[in-house]
Write an enzyme that holds these catalytic residues in place. Structure first.
Site, PDB file in Angstrom:
ATOM      1  N   LYS A  47     -11.491   4.308   2.076  1.00  0.00           N
ATOM      2  CA  LYS A  47     -10.466   3.548   1.345  1.00  0.00           C
ATOM      3  C   LYS A  47     -11.161   2.395   0.637  1.00  0.00           C
ATOM      4  CE  LYS A  47      -6.148   1.175   2.546  1.00  0.00           C
ATOM      5  NZ  LYS A  47      -5.253   0.914   3.696  1.00  0.00           N
ATOM      6  N   GLU A  55       0.837  -1.204   0.000  1.00  0.00           N
ATOM      7  CA  GLU A  55       0.000   0.000   0.000  1.00  0.00           C
ATOM      8  C   GLU A  55       0.871   1.254   0.000  1.00  0.00           C
ATOM      9  OE1 GLU A  55      -3.983  -0.943   2.411  1.00  0.00           O
ATOM     10  OE2 GLU A  55      -2.162  -1.306   3.590  1.00  0.00           O
TER      11      GLU A  55
END
Length: 120
Positions: free
Chosen positions: A99, A21
């Site tokens: 997200k 990420e």
């Protein structure tokens, strides 16, 4: 009470607990709701009497596209605290950070963390 709301701001950032990420990045979406008294700017029609939402956007963008954070909770707190400290006249605020690409083995639209300060 009056509100200034910025909805569904989209940013590309590098926040997350996994190394992938942090290196690949992903899209995030942010909502900000500011509770304030808009009586004076409603009467004067003068920007300086209000909370400049362009400046709000710029502060959020700077945090979302800036230094990587591990947790959405930390990102939300950074945004909320920065706005609360920078702008006078905020009675309360809420920041939602979404997200959509989460490392969860399941089907969902997104994970959202909501941070509040003051009276909402």
């Amino acid at each position: 009470m009056d509100k200034i709301v910025l909805k569904n701001m989209a940013f590309y950032g590098y926040h997350g607990n996994l190394e992938s990420e942090k290196s690949q990045g992903q899209r995030f979406f942010v909502d900000v709701e500011i509770k304030t008294d808009l009586t004076k700017p409603g009467q004067t029609d003068v920007l300086e009497d209000s909370i400049n939402y362009v400046e709000v956007y710029d502060m959020v963008a700077s945090i979302m596209t800036g230094e990587s954070c591990n947790l959405l909770e930390h990102v939300g707190a950074l945004i909320a605290d920065s706005l609360y400290q920078h702008f006078q006249g905020i009675i309360g605020l809420s920041v939602a950070v979404r997200k959509p690409s989460v490392p969860i083995a399941g089907v969902l639209d997104y994970v959202e963390v909501v941070t509040t300060r003051g009276q909402i």
